[in-house]
Design a protein around this motif. Structure first.
Motif, PDB file in Angstrom:
ATOM      1  N   ALA A 102      48.923  32.637  33.941  1.00  0.00           N
ATOM      2  CA  ALA A 102      50.351  32.729  33.640  1.00  0.00           C
ATOM      3  C   ALA A 102      50.664  32.579  32.162  1.00  0.00           C
ATOM      4  CB  ALA A 102      51.139  31.696  34.451  1.00  0.00           C
ATOM      5  N   GLY A 103      49.765  33.000  31.299  1.00  0.00           N
ATOM      6  CA  GLY A 103      50.006  32.923  29.869  1.00  0.00           C
ATOM      7  C   GLY A 103      49.064  33.839  29.119  1.00  0.00           C
ATOM      8  N   TYR A 104      49.294  33.943  27.820  1.00  0.00           N
ATOM      9  CA  TYR A 104      48.485  34.814  26.977  1.00  0.00           C
ATOM     10  C   TYR A 104      47.567  33.979  26.110  1.00  0.00           C
ATOM     11  CZ  TYR A 104      47.356  37.665  22.903  1.00  0.00           C
ATOM     12  OH  TYR A 104      46.688  38.300  21.886  1.00  0.00           O
ATOM     13  N   SER A 105      46.277  34.304  26.129  1.00  0.00           N
ATOM     14  CA  SER A 105      45.328  33.616  25.265  1.00  0.00           C
ATOM     15  C   SER A 105      44.606  34.576  24.330  1.00  0.00           C
ATOM     16  CB  SER A 105      44.288  32.856  26.095  1.00  0.00           C
ATOM     17  OG  SER A 105      43.359  33.758  26.692  1.00  0.00           O
ATOM     18  N   GLY A 106      44.552  35.834  24.711  1.00  0.00           N
ATOM     19  CA  GLY A 106      43.787  36.793  23.927  1.00  0.00           C
ATOM     20  C   GLY A 106      42.301  36.732  24.185  1.00  0.00           C
ATOM     21  N   ILE A 107      41.925  35.932  25.142  1.00  0.00           N
ATOM     22  CA  ILE A 107      40.518  35.802  25.521  1.00  0.00           C
ATOM     23  C   ILE A 107      40.362  36.332  26.933  1.00  0.00           C
ATOM     24  CG2 ILE A 107      38.583  34.220  25.862  1.00  0.00           C
ATOM     25  CD1 ILE A 107      40.045  32.299  23.931  1.00  0.00           C
ATOM     26  N   TYR A 108      39.381  37.201  27.124  1.00  0.00           N
ATOM     27  CA  TYR A 108      39.229  37.822  28.438  1.00  0.00           C
ATOM     28  C   TYR A 108      37.756  37.848  28.811  1.00  0.00           C
ATOM     29  CZ  TYR A 108      39.514  41.432  24.799  1.00  0.00           C
ATOM     30  OH  TYR A 108      39.427  42.128  23.616  1.00  0.00           O
ATOM     31  N   SER A 109      37.366  36.907  29.604  1.00  0.00           N
ATOM     32  CA  SER A 109      35.963  36.776  29.983  1.00  0.00           C
ATOM     33  C   SER A 109      35.581  37.665  31.164  1.00  0.00           C
ATOM     34  CB  SER A 109      35.651  35.324  30.334  1.00  0.00           C
ATOM     35  OG  SER A 109      35.938  34.472  29.252  1.00  0.00           O
ATOM     36  N   ALA A 110      36.521  37.924  32.051  1.00  0.00           N
ATOM     37  CA  ALA A 110      36.224  38.699  33.249  1.00  0.00           C
ATOM     38  C   ALA A 110      36.569  40.160  33.022  1.00  0.00           C
ATOM     39  CB  ALA A 110      37.023  38.153  34.423  1.00  0.00           C
ATOM     40  N   ARG A 111      35.608  41.029  33.232  1.00  0.00           N
ATOM     41  CA  ARG A 111      35.890  42.454  33.163  1.00  0.00           C
ATOM     42  C   ARG A 111      35.031  43.199  34.156  1.00  0.00           C
ATOM     43  NH1 ARG A 111      32.238  44.925  28.936  1.00  0.00           N
ATOM     44  NH2 ARG A 111      31.249  43.206  27.844  1.00  0.00           N
ATOM     45  N   GLY A 112      35.422  44.428  34.423  1.00  0.00           N
ATOM     46  CA  GLY A 112      34.722  45.222  35.418  1.00  0.00           C
ATOM     47  C   GLY A 112      33.488  45.892  34.850  1.00  0.00           C
ATOM     48  N   GLN A 113      32.961  46.831  35.619  1.00  0.00           N
ATOM     49  CA  GLN A 113      31.761  47.565  35.221  1.00  0.00           C
ATOM     50  C   GLN A 113      32.070  48.740  34.308  1.00  0.00           C
ATOM     51  OE1 GLN A 113      28.483  46.607  36.014  1.00  0.00           O
ATOM     52  NE2 GLN A 113      29.697  44.797  36.503  1.00  0.00           N
ATOM     53  N   GLY A 114      33.318  49.124  34.282  1.00  0.00           N
ATOM     54  CA  GLY A 114      33.728  50.175  33.366  1.00  0.00           C
ATOM     55  C   GLY A 114      33.686  51.569  33.963  1.00  0.00           C
ATOM     56  N   THR A 115      34.364  52.477  33.278  1.00  0.00           N
ATOM     57  CA  THR A 115      34.352  53.891  33.638  1.00  0.00           C
ATOM     58  C   THR A 115      34.179  54.696  32.348  1.00  0.00           C
ATOM     59  OG1 THR A 115      35.534  55.635  34.838  1.00  0.00           O
ATOM     60  CG2 THR A 115      36.883  54.120  33.540  1.00  0.00           C
ATOM     61  N   GLN A 116      33.330  55.698  32.398  1.00  0.00           N
ATOM     62  CA  GLN A 116      32.980  56.453  31.197  1.00  0.00           C
ATOM     63  C   GLN A 116      34.002  57.553  30.926  1.00  0.00           C
ATOM     64  OE1 GLN A 116      30.462  55.909  28.983  1.00  0.00           O
ATOM     65  NE2 GLN A 116      31.232  57.609  27.743  1.00  0.00           N
ATOM     66  N   VAL A 117      34.437  57.613  29.692  1.00  0.00           N
ATOM     67  CA  VAL A 117      35.318  58.683  29.223  1.00  0.00           C
ATOM     68  C   VAL A 117      34.593  59.425  28.109  1.00  0.00           C
ATOM     69  CG1 VAL A 117      37.475  59.214  28.038  1.00  0.00           C
ATOM     70  CG2 VAL A 117      37.439  57.485  29.847  1.00  0.00           C
ATOM     71  N   THR A 118      34.460  60.717  28.282  1.00  0.00           N
ATOM     72  CA  THR A 118      33.806  61.544  27.271  1.00  0.00           C
ATOM     73  C   THR A 118      34.752  62.667  26.881  1.00  0.00           C
ATOM     74  OG1 THR A 118      31.635  61.049  28.211  1.00  0.00           O
ATOM     75  CG2 THR A 118      31.788  62.940  26.717  1.00  0.00           C
ATOM     76  N   VAL A 119      35.024  62.773  25.595  1.00  0.00           N
ATOM     77  CA  VAL A 119      35.940  63.781  25.089  1.00  0.00           C
ATOM     78  C   VAL A 119      35.155  64.762  24.226  1.00  0.00           C
ATOM     79  CG1 VAL A 119      38.081  64.211  23.840  1.00  0.00           C
ATOM     80  CG2 VAL A 119      37.764  62.049  25.071  1.00  0.00           C
ATOM     81  N   SER A 120      35.160  66.009  24.639  1.00  0.00           N
ATOM     82  CA  SER A 120      34.434  67.024  23.885  1.00  0.00           C
ATOM     83  C   SER A 120      35.356  67.696  22.880  1.00  0.00           C
ATOM     84  CB  SER A 120      33.848  68.061  24.848  1.00  0.00           C
ATOM     85  OG  SER A 120      34.886  68.729  25.534  1.00  0.00           O
ATOM     86  N   SER A 121      34.755  68.111  21.784  1.00  0.00           N
ATOM     87  CA  SER A 121      35.568  68.732  20.718  1.00  0.00           C
ATOM     88  C   SER A 121      35.677  70.229  20.910  1.00  0.00           C
ATOM     89  CB  SER A 121      34.944  68.419  19.364  1.00  0.00           C
ATOM     90  OG  SER A 121      33.610  68.857  19.331  1.00  0.00           O
TER      91      SER A 121
END
Length: 121
Positions: A102-121
């Motif tokens: 219920a507050g902001y700390s700017g610290i984030y220890s828990a995160r997911g496995q992620g999803t890949q984003v690839t942008v081609s030129s």
């Protein structure tokens, strides 16, 4: 805490993607949430954050004006709408939860496995 990202993929420069993050194992509406990314060979970069109710948002300079963070607390889901994508946006994108209840700390220890984003030129 479980965070599962989806929505990544391969897109051409100038295109759009919408990332989602399904949260479980905690009361989603009680926490500030973040999107962060990691490009190959680089460190973790903060992209955006959103307050518990969604009223307060912030963005990194590199994505400001192109990305929009949002959340649906009824669905326990965090989103990142990405428009006008550039090759330099290529990275693995993670959602993350603030460490503070219920507050902001700017610290984030828990995160997911992620999803890949690839942008081609």
């Amino acid at each position: 805490v479980k965070l599962v990202e989806s929505g990544g993929g391969l897109v051409q420069s100038g295109g759009s993607l919408r990332l989602s993050c399904a949260a479980s194992g905690f009361t989603f509406s009680d926490y500030w949430m973040y999107w962060v990314r990691q490009a190959p060979g680089k460190g973790l970069e903060w992209v955006s954050r959103i307050s518990t109710g969604g009223a307060i948002t912030a963005y990194g300079d590199s994505v400001k004006g192109r990305f929009t963070i949002s959340r649906d607390n009824a669905k326990n889901t965090l989103y990142l709408q990405m428009n006008d994508l550039k090759p330099e946006d290529t990275a693995r994108y993670y959602c993350a939860r603030d460490d503070r209840l219920a507050g902001y700390s700017g610290i984030y220890s828990a995160r997911g496995q992620g999803t890949q984003v690839t942008v081609s030129s």
